[in-house]
Design a protein around this motif. Structure first.
Motif, PDB file in Angstrom:
ATOM      1  N   ILE A  13     -12.527  -6.506   1.268  1.00  0.00           N
ATOM      2  CA  ILE A  13     -12.639  -5.449   2.285  1.00  0.00           C
ATOM      3  C   ILE A  13     -11.308  -5.282   3.017  1.00  0.00           C
ATOM      4  O   ILE A  13     -10.848  -4.158   3.239  1.00  0.00           O
ATOM      5  CB  ILE A  13     -13.796  -5.760   3.261  1.00  0.00           C
ATOM      6  N   ALA A  14     -10.674  -6.388   3.377  1.00  0.00           N
ATOM      7  CA  ALA A  14      -9.377  -6.321   4.057  1.00  0.00           C
ATOM      8  C   ALA A  14      -8.321  -5.701   3.138  1.00  0.00           C
ATOM      9  O   ALA A  14      -7.511  -4.882   3.580  1.00  0.00           O
ATOM     10  CB  ALA A  14      -8.945  -7.711   4.510  1.00  0.00           C
ATOM     11  N   ASP A  16      -8.846  -3.583   0.658  1.00  0.00           N
ATOM     12  CA  ASP A  16      -9.157  -2.158   0.522  1.00  0.00           C
ATOM     13  C   ASP A  16      -8.696  -1.370   1.746  1.00  0.00           C
ATOM     14  O   ASP A  16      -8.165  -0.266   1.623  1.00  0.00           O
ATOM     15  CB  ASP A  16     -10.647  -1.947   0.290  1.00  0.00           C
ATOM     16  N   ARG A  17      -8.896  -1.933   2.936  1.00  0.00           N
ATOM     17  CA  ARG A  17      -8.432  -1.256   4.154  1.00  0.00           C
ATOM     18  C   ARG A  17      -6.915  -1.132   4.173  1.00  0.00           C
ATOM     19  O   ARG A  17      -6.367  -0.103   4.572  1.00  0.00           O
ATOM     20  CB  ARG A  17      -8.923  -2.003   5.395  1.00  0.00           C
ATOM     21  N   VAL A  21      -3.879   2.299   4.170  1.00  0.00           N
ATOM     22  CA  VAL A  21      -3.137   2.327   5.420  1.00  0.00           C
ATOM     23  C   VAL A  21      -2.136   3.488   5.467  1.00  0.00           C
ATOM     24  O   VAL A  21      -1.963   4.107   6.500  1.00  0.00           O
ATOM     25  CB  VAL A  21      -2.458   0.955   5.632  1.00  0.00           C
ATOM     26  N   CYS A  26      -2.454   4.956  11.448  1.00  0.00           N
ATOM     27  CA  CYS A  26      -2.732   3.676  12.105  1.00  0.00           C
ATOM     28  C   CYS A  26      -1.701   3.421  13.197  1.00  0.00           C
ATOM     29  O   CYS A  26      -0.518   3.712  13.033  1.00  0.00           O
ATOM     30  CB  CYS A  26      -2.673   2.530  11.094  1.00  0.00           C
ATOM     31  N   GLU A  30      -3.184  -1.623  15.282  1.00  0.00           N
ATOM     32  CA  GLU A  30      -4.131  -1.697  14.158  1.00  0.00           C
ATOM     33  C   GLU A  30      -3.481  -2.363  12.947  1.00  0.00           C
ATOM     34  O   GLU A  30      -4.114  -3.179  12.273  1.00  0.00           O
ATOM     35  CB  GLU A  30      -4.619  -0.290  13.782  1.00  0.00           C
ATOM     36  N   LEU A  34      -4.654  -5.870  11.128  1.00  0.00           N
ATOM     37  CA  LEU A  34      -4.891  -5.930   9.689  1.00  0.00           C
ATOM     38  C   LEU A  34      -3.969  -6.947   9.031  1.00  0.00           C
ATOM     39  O   LEU A  34      -4.398  -7.729   8.178  1.00  0.00           O
ATOM     40  CB  LEU A  34      -4.722  -4.546   9.059  1.00  0.00           C
TER      41      LEU A  34
END
Length: 117
Positions: A13-14, A16-17, A21, A26, A30, A34
């Protein structure tokens, strides 16, 4: 879903985020959060990867390539987030690539996470 799967899912999940970016606006804060999250996952995966490297013959090409990559990753993890927004975006994306590389090779050996409360 097992604990190992949960840990791998959290890492994914991290990653993919971080991969998206560059497509969003962002803030530096943020990006810093991350980057911290990715660093935490990398910090969990590095000892697993290092243990694997330690089992290889230290004169082999395989050991040298792995040791060099792990050294590079551990150096990058220690770097503070760049002040420039563009450089920070790039840095987060590179942390995501390192995290994905580690996850692909060592996800089965991820340490167990504490269950969510």
């Amino acid at each position: 879903m097992g604990r190992e799967t949960d840990a791998a899912s959290a890492v994914q999940i991290a990653i993919d985020r971080a991969r998206v970016v560059g497509h969003g606006a962002c803030t530096h804060e943020e990006l810093d959060r991350l980057a911290g999250e990715l660093r935490g996952h990398i910090t969990q995966l590095l000892p697993v990867a290092q243990a694997r490297a330690d089992r290889l013959w230290r004169g082999s090409r395989e050991w040298y390539v792995l040791a060099a990559r792990l050294n590079s990753i551990s150096t990058e993890v220690e770097e503070p987030l760049a002040a420039s927004r563009l450089a920070a975006h790039v840095q987060v994306r590179l942390l995501a690539l390192d995290c994905a590389w580690l996850l692909t090779r060592y996800d089965a050996d991820l340490p167990e996470q504490e269950p969510a409360r």
